[in-house]
Design an enzyme around this catalytic site. Sequence first.
Site, PDB file in Angstrom:
ATOM      1  N   GLU A  27       0.879  -1.169   0.094  1.00 25.39           N
ATOM      2  CA  GLU A  27      -0.259  -0.005   0.038  1.00 25.39           C
ATOM      3  C   GLU A  27       1.009   1.310  -0.146  1.00 25.39           C
ATOM      4  OE1 GLU A  27      -2.848   0.119   3.148  1.00 25.39           O
ATOM      5  OE2 GLU A  27      -4.019   1.801   2.254  1.00 25.39           O
ATOM      6  N   ASN A 174     -12.104  -1.475  -1.357  1.00 28.35           N
ATOM      7  CA  ASN A 174     -11.877  -2.194  -0.268  1.00 28.35           C
ATOM      8  C   ASN A 174     -12.321  -1.363   1.045  1.00 28.35           C
ATOM      9  OD1 ASN A 174      -9.104  -2.999   1.422  1.00 28.35           O
ATOM     10  ND2 ASN A 174      -9.470  -0.857   2.041  1.00 28.35           N
ATOM     11  N   GLU A 175     -12.674  -2.625   1.908  1.00 23.97           N
ATOM     12  CA  GLU A 175     -13.161  -2.342   3.423  1.00 23.97           C
ATOM     13  C   GLU A 175     -14.417  -1.203   3.125  1.00 23.97           C
ATOM     14  OE1 GLU A 175     -10.354  -1.432   6.553  1.00 23.97           O
ATOM     15  OE2 GLU A 175      -9.546  -3.624   6.338  1.00 23.97           O
ATOM     16  N   GLU A 300      -6.002  -9.310   3.198  1.00 25.18           N
ATOM     17  CA  GLU A 300      -5.267  -8.543   4.437  1.00 25.18           C
ATOM     18  C   GLU A 300      -5.359  -9.411   5.805  1.00 25.18           C
ATOM     19  OE1 GLU A 300      -5.939  -4.296   5.103  1.00 25.18           O
ATOM     20  OE2 GLU A 300      -6.594  -3.988   2.764  1.00 25.18           O
ATOM     21  N   GLN A 349       2.132  -6.142   5.784  1.00 27.64           N
ATOM     22  CA  GLN A 349       2.104  -5.867   4.083  1.00 27.64           C
ATOM     23  C   GLN A 349       3.512  -6.304   3.717  1.00 27.64           C
ATOM     24  OE1 GLN A 349       1.199  -1.785   3.089  1.00 27.64           O
ATOM     25  NE2 GLN A 349      -0.845  -2.021   4.300  1.00 27.64           N
TER      26      GLN A 349
HETATM   27  O1  AHR Z   1      -3.088  -2.580   6.199  1.00 30.20           O
HETATM   28  C1  AHR Z   1      -3.473  -1.425   6.812  1.00 30.20           C
HETATM   29  C2  AHR Z   1      -4.979  -0.899   6.506  1.00 30.20           C
HETATM   30  O2  AHR Z   1      -5.662  -2.030   7.341  1.00 30.20           O
HETATM   31  C3  AHR Z   1      -5.458  -1.088   5.104  1.00 30.20           C
HETATM   32  O3  AHR Z   1      -5.353   0.124   4.632  1.00 30.20           O
HETATM   33  C4  AHR Z   1      -6.893  -1.015   5.454  1.00 30.20           C
HETATM   34  O4  AHR Z   1      -7.632  -1.840   4.305  1.00 30.20           O
HETATM   35  C5  AHR Z   1      -6.939  -2.244   6.696  1.00 30.20           C
HETATM   36  O5  AHR Z   1      -7.854  -1.448   7.464  1.00 30.20           O
END
Ligand code: AHR
Length: 493
Positions: A27, A174-175, A300, A349
């Site tokens: 990210e 995303n989310e 994730e 990550q």
């Molecule tokens: O990985 C950090 C964050 O965690 C990401 O940006 C988000 O999708 C999640 O809440």
Amino acid sequence: MKTLRMIVNPNDKLSHINKEIYGNFSEHLGRCIYGGFYVGEDSDIPNTDGIRNDIIDAFRKIKRPVLRWPGGCFADEYHWKDGIGEKSARKKMVNTNWGGVTEDNSFGTHEFMRLCELIGCEPYIAGNVGSGTVQELSEWVEYMTFDGISPMAELRARNGHEKPWKVKYLGIGNENWGCGGNMEPEVYAGVYRRYQSFCKNYSGNELFRIACGPSGGDYNWTDVMMRKLKNEYGWMAKGLSLHFYSIKDWNNKGKAAEFDDKRYYELLAVAACVDPIIKHHKEIMDRYDPDNNVGLIVDEWGTWYDVEDGTNPGFLYQQNTMRDAMVAAISLDIFNKHSDRVIMANIAQAVNVLQAVILTEGEKMITTPTYHVFDLYKEHQDGTLIYSHCANEKIEGENLNVISQSVSMSGSGALHITLSNCSLTDSYEIKCGIIDTEIKSTSARILTGDAHDLNDFDHPDNVTVKPYEVKTEGGDLIVTLPPCSVVAVEVNA
Ligand code: AHR
């Protein structure tokens, strides 16, 4: 030393372990992209088109199959057109989620695609739904994949890439229950259906569309999505994502390298909770989709601690110890176990953020204990999951197995057994009977140390994989697991 019996039945072939289970998430957050993967063409740090050579080599070594990008929460405020064309003319933006820093967009679509080419992995693009438009996402797909005369293909050619790329994995948001727009599942499901309609398959490129799924144990989200993702023509998504972070207490996450035995076991027990959570989501998915058309994508997962002292709280930089290695081993075993439905997983990550596999400091780069687990587990990629059972013990006071294991068979017929022992005090001897198998040869490697052991820039190889001896006795495979260890064995019959 305690002895535990284990049984492996190579005749019982359970499911295909998609190599994408060994994927990564990256990210625009802290030093993941800038200073991590990307240093720019003019850097003194050896690079190829601005991408660090040492990182390319490290990712190739563990055969990283897929990389998700550009976020995360960042994805839902990312406007891809700001990240193409002449770098000095690229529009800047504020990265509101992660430290409020200025993003100069010098790493964009072309740079990401080049990164994937250099690593040899599939790109997984996360599209902007929260603050973007249908047209914007539709045009991104056209830009990346259309081979012919079109406004976006011509723009791509003007930016130096005449031929399109292949893009398989496309996340639509995303989310979206949180940073991606705070939507109710019914609302997002409608939005998803609309967006996906305009993400076309161009020029032989076939998109694998992924809908935003639940956070942890939000079973209602899965239920609504599975109900709404199908129409009379079929399924509108091939994947539903799941996010699961190993955090015991959001208000007191603790430090990566400072913990006592209690916190160590507690965190591992939290990581192991992804097993019943996946099981429950699978049950819901099975109800709506017994033919397994929609895969579960844990895009994730990983540990999340308080940041290291003196670092930007918005950058999520944390160290990585043998405790994280144990979390990785336990999690990967669970994903393997559920590989009939779990078809991809991306650890959060990649570099310098959360449970990173790589840390950098200027020109220095180190691999973390978590990286070494991926190295030990790489033989499971695209293998066949084989039935195994270990007569396990629980860690006292926790719902946590002492031993975690996976067994797979590769195309050549070799068995790959990974075993971990999370006890901090006890060694275990695993007596493993392999049905209908005469063991001809074995080889093994181990990762072990004190739970607090880590690699730092002065001691890059403090925690590293070493060759290991295993035995055969009366037809059984005998593996000794020291406390806090992960072992990979190859068995040839
Ligand atoms: O990985 C950090 C964050 O965690 C990401 O940006 C988000 O999708 C999640 O809440």
